[in-house]
Design a protein around this motif. Structure first.
Motif, short mmCIF file in Angstrom:
data_model
loop_
_atom_site.label_atom_id
_atom_site.label_comp_id
_atom_site.label_asym_id
_atom_site.label_seq_id
_atom_site.Cartn_x
_atom_site.Cartn_y
_atom_site.Cartn_z
N LEU A 83 0.74 -1.18 0.03
CA LEU A 83 0.04 -0.03 0.00
C LEU A 83 1.03 1.23 -0.15
O LEU A 83 0.69 2.07 -0.82
CB LEU A 83 -0.97 -0.08 1.16
CG LEU A 83 -1.65 1.27 1.39
CD1 LEU A 83 -2.69 1.27 0.27
CD2 LEU A 83 -2.29 1.33 2.69
N GLN A 123 -6.53 -0.30 0.26
CA GLN A 123 -6.18 0.85 -0.86
C GLN A 123 -7.20 1.92 -0.85
O GLN A 123 -6.72 3.12 -1.22
CB GLN A 123 -6.34 0.02 -2.32
CG GLN A 123 -5.84 1.00 -3.38
CD GLN A 123 -5.77 0.43 -4.86
OE1 GLN A 123 -6.35 -0.76 -5.15
NE2 GLN A 123 -5.09 1.05 -5.54
N SER A 152 -7.30 4.74 -8.36
CA SER A 152 -7.37 3.28 -7.93
C SER A 152 -8.05 2.40 -8.83
O SER A 152 -8.64 1.31 -8.45
CB SER A 152 -8.06 3.21 -6.39
OG SER A 152 -9.41 3.69 -6.72
#
Length: 329
Positions: A83, A123, A152
């Motif tokens: 991440l 995320q 994303s």
């Protein structure tokens, strides 16, 4: 192969854009900006430096994450490293300063300290944290939730990003200001003797960004991480000279024994250039540019001499403490 005039102009334009982009990367990674901090301003600030430092030390204790991994269930240090590596890319994509990245990661850790989350939403937490950090740190960007949904790969809707943003604010009780390693590095670097300051800045920035990848570094206070990064950076630039000295010890406020564990951790991260199990990282790639002095390619000796890791006796302070104690007898 020959190019038409239009093609040559386009190639030159693309080259200029690339150079400008790399220049912006260098500006975002710097710790000091001489143009925005003239000597007069520094002189006016000098009487308050100690008070500001004390407050930052107080604040870092107040807003530190806890050791949350045993209670988070699905999230583990490796997922966290993935991440953070992605957040480095996001910060570069949006041309955010490194301070915004560090603040976003601190939001992630503080949120996970008080609330559990499933892996598929990790995320989303990172994206919303970056959105909040950007709003807090900067005022020159248009911050829209849909941009973070897009970045994303549209895994999350705009509404999900907004909801997660609200969840973070509530979990952190709207306490969004928090000192990071860069906060302290900015002060520490000015203590060092004049030399190749830019290389020292970039190397400290690189090591601080690397530290974000390792969950174990959250167990150290940001001021300790910053001091350890400075130690390793100075050792890398000049391995034959002791990285820590009395001036740093007095002004930073840490003896080498206070930093030893963190120094060894940062040095190990530097030696492998990444977090274990991550093949390549955006951090190493970012600092491989010539504009950033190619500091990610710089190596240091495999072992730090034990002599460098021993405390320095401060005879002046020792004598002062003895005198103070004698006054109370």
């Amino acid at each position: 192969m020959e190019h038409s005039k239009e093609e040559e102009e386009q190639i030159m334009e693309d080259s200029d854009d690339e150079e400008e982009s790399v220049g912006r990367v260098a500006d975002r990674a710097r710790l000091l900006d001489a143009d925005s901090e003239p000597a007069v301003a520094r002189a006016e600030l000098a009487p308050y430096i100690e008070d500001i430092g004390s407050y930052m030390r107080y604040l870092e204790k107040l807003r530190r994450p806890t050791d949350y991994m045993p209670t988070t269930g699905e999230v583990n240090p490796s997922w966290r490293a993935v991440l953070v590596d992605w957040l480095v890319e996001v910060a570069d994509e949006f041309n955010f300063p490194a301070d915004t990245l560090h603040l976003a990661v601190s939001y992630v850790d503080r949120f996970l300290s008080v609330g559990a989350i499933v892996t598929r939403e990790l995320q989303l937490l990172g994206a919303a944290s970056m959105l909040l950090a950007a709003k807090y740190e900067t005022d020159e960007y248009a911050h829209k939730a849909k941009d973070y949904s897009y970045i994303s790969n549209n895994l999350y809707t705009e509404q999900q990003v907004v909801k997660m943003e609200a969840d973070i604010l509530n979990k952190l009780k709207f306490e969004m200001g928090s000192p990071t390693a860069r906060t302290f590095l900015r002060r520490y670097v000015t203590i060092c003797p004049r030399g190749d300051v830019k290389k020292l800045e970039f190397l400290c920035s690189y090591l601080a960004d690397l530290s974000l990848l390792d969950y174990d570094c959250t167990k150290f206070k940001p001021s300790v991480v910053a001091a350890a990064c400075l130690f390793v950076a100075r050792f890398t630039i000049n391995p034959n000279c002791r990285p820590w000295n009395l001036v740093l010890q007095r002004k930073v406020g840490y003896m080498v024994s206070d930093l030893r564990c963190c120094i060894l951790k940062i040095h190990r991260l530097q030696s492998i250039g990444t977090y274990p199990f991550l093949k390549e990282t955006a951090v190493k790639d970012k600092y491989s540019h010539c504009e950033l002095e190619c500091v990610s390619a710089m190596g240091s000796p495999r072992e730090i001499p034990e002599y460098y890791l021993k405390d320095i006796k401060d005879l002046k302070n020792t004598a002062s403490e003895k005198w103070k104690r004698s006054r109370h007898i």
